[in-house]
Design a protein around this motif. Structure first.
Motif, mmCIF file in Angstrom:
data_model
loop_
_atom_site.group_PDB
_atom_site.id
_atom_site.type_symbol
_atom_site.label_atom_id
_atom_site.label_comp_id
_atom_site.label_asym_id
_atom_site.label_seq_id
_atom_site.Cartn_x
_atom_site.Cartn_y
_atom_site.Cartn_z
ATOM 1 N N UNK A 8 0.775 -1.110 -0.046
ATOM 2 C CA UNK A 8 0.008 0.012 0.124
ATOM 3 C C UNK A 8 0.881 1.206 0.231
ATOM 4 N N UNK A 9 0.550 2.174 -0.809
ATOM 5 C CA UNK A 9 1.323 3.331 -0.963
ATOM 6 C C UNK A 9 0.571 4.587 0.010
ATOM 7 N N UNK A 11 -2.820 7.151 12.397
ATOM 8 C CA UNK A 11 -2.414 6.140 13.089
ATOM 9 C C UNK A 11 -2.897 4.806 12.984
ATOM 10 N N UNK A 12 -4.160 5.006 13.516
ATOM 11 C CA UNK A 12 -5.228 3.660 13.333
ATOM 12 C C UNK A 12 -5.050 3.176 12.072
ATOM 13 N N UNK A 13 -5.263 3.549 10.989
ATOM 14 C CA UNK A 13 -5.306 3.034 9.768
ATOM 15 C C UNK A 13 -3.651 2.431 9.096
ATOM 16 N N UNK A 14 -2.893 3.066 9.457
ATOM 17 C CA UNK A 14 -1.436 2.718 9.206
ATOM 18 C C UNK A 14 -1.019 1.356 10.051
ATOM 19 N N UNK A 15 -1.479 1.377 11.094
ATOM 20 C CA UNK A 15 -1.239 0.124 12.080
ATOM 21 C C UNK A 15 -2.089 -1.050 11.536
ATOM 22 N N UNK A 16 -3.401 -0.707 11.114
ATOM 23 C CA UNK A 16 -4.165 -1.797 10.641
ATOM 24 C C UNK A 16 -3.689 -2.389 9.272
ATOM 25 N N UNK A 17 -3.532 -1.497 8.457
ATOM 26 C CA UNK A 17 -2.895 -1.773 7.081
ATOM 27 C C UNK A 17 -1.547 -2.644 7.135
ATOM 28 N N UNK A 18 -0.536 -2.196 8.144
ATOM 29 C CA UNK A 18 0.676 -2.707 8.135
ATOM 30 C C UNK A 18 0.603 -4.175 8.713
ATOM 31 N N UNK A 19 -0.490 -4.650 9.423
ATOM 32 C CA UNK A 19 -0.653 -6.136 9.641
ATOM 33 C C UNK A 19 -0.508 -7.048 8.531
ATOM 34 N N UNK A 20 -1.097 -6.563 7.391
ATOM 35 C CA UNK A 20 -1.171 -7.412 6.278
ATOM 36 C C UNK A 20 -0.377 -7.152 5.002
ATOM 37 N N UNK A 21 0.251 -5.877 4.897
ATOM 38 C CA UNK A 21 0.844 -5.355 3.824
ATOM 39 C C UNK A 21 2.167 -4.497 4.318
ATOM 40 N N UNK A 22 3.069 -4.467 3.118
ATOM 41 C CA UNK A 22 4.038 -3.432 3.204
ATOM 42 C C UNK A 22 3.503 -2.063 2.992
ATOM 43 N N UNK A 23 3.800 -1.086 3.589
ATOM 44 C CA UNK A 23 3.772 0.133 3.515
ATOM 45 C C UNK A 23 4.576 0.841 2.781
ATOM 46 N N UNK A 24 4.430 1.494 1.729
ATOM 47 C CA UNK A 24 5.604 2.326 1.053
ATOM 48 C C UNK A 24 5.292 3.850 0.801
ATOM 49 N N UNK A 25 6.314 4.528 0.754
ATOM 50 C CA UNK A 25 6.098 5.826 0.226
ATOM 51 C C UNK A 25 7.199 5.977 -1.388
ATOM 52 N N UNK A 26 7.099 7.211 -1.986
ATOM 53 C CA UNK A 26 7.775 7.434 -2.887
ATOM 54 C C UNK A 26 8.862 8.664 -2.648
#
Length: 134
Positions: A4-5, A26-41
């Motif tokens: 997820x970007x 904060x909540x959405x980043x924590x939730x999404x990081x449980x099942x996905x790699x988080x990316x920025x560009x």
């Protein structure tokens, strides 16, 4: 690539402790990081860097959030130009591509979902990108 970007507005919510949005971000980043790699560009990196005095502080913040920094694929850069032309045909007034166009194009060609609070341009110019938003 499973991931997820993350848009800069979400990270800025955290870094500035925005009273309206920090908790959601904060909540959405924590939730999404449980099942996905988080990316920025590099565009997001540049936008969030302005709030830091030293590069080491920014790098530490990125590490704490377990964000991975990706370079933008050339296909995304090409798509950014095409979307900008469409924006200008739609009577857009900016004279150079907007950061959101780079971010949206990157999410599109990499088939990433995008965490953001700024949905209007993404919905208009990148309807194929799945948005995670309030």
């Amino acid at each position: 690539m499973n991931g997820i970007l993350v848009d800069s507005c979400v990270l800025l919510d955290l870094f500035t402790d925005d009273p309206n949005w920090a908790e959601w971000s904060e909540s959405i980043l924590e939730k999404c990081s449980l099942t996905n790699t988080l990316y920025i560009n590099s565009i997001v990196y540049t936008e969030i860097s302005m709030g830091f005095e030293k590069i080491e502080e920014l790098e530490s913040a990125i590490e704490v959030l377990h964000l991975k920094v990706l370079e933008m694929p050339r296909e995304a850069l090409f798509l950014t130009g095409k979307v900008f032309l469409q924006y200008r045909k739609n009577k857009g007034t900016k004279t150079s591509p907007l950061p959101d166009f780079f971010i949206g194009a990157h999410a599109s060609v990499s088939q990433f979902d995008l965490i953001t609070r700024d949905v209007s341009k993404y919905k208009t110019y990148f309807p194929q990108v799945a948005l995670i938003h309030p």
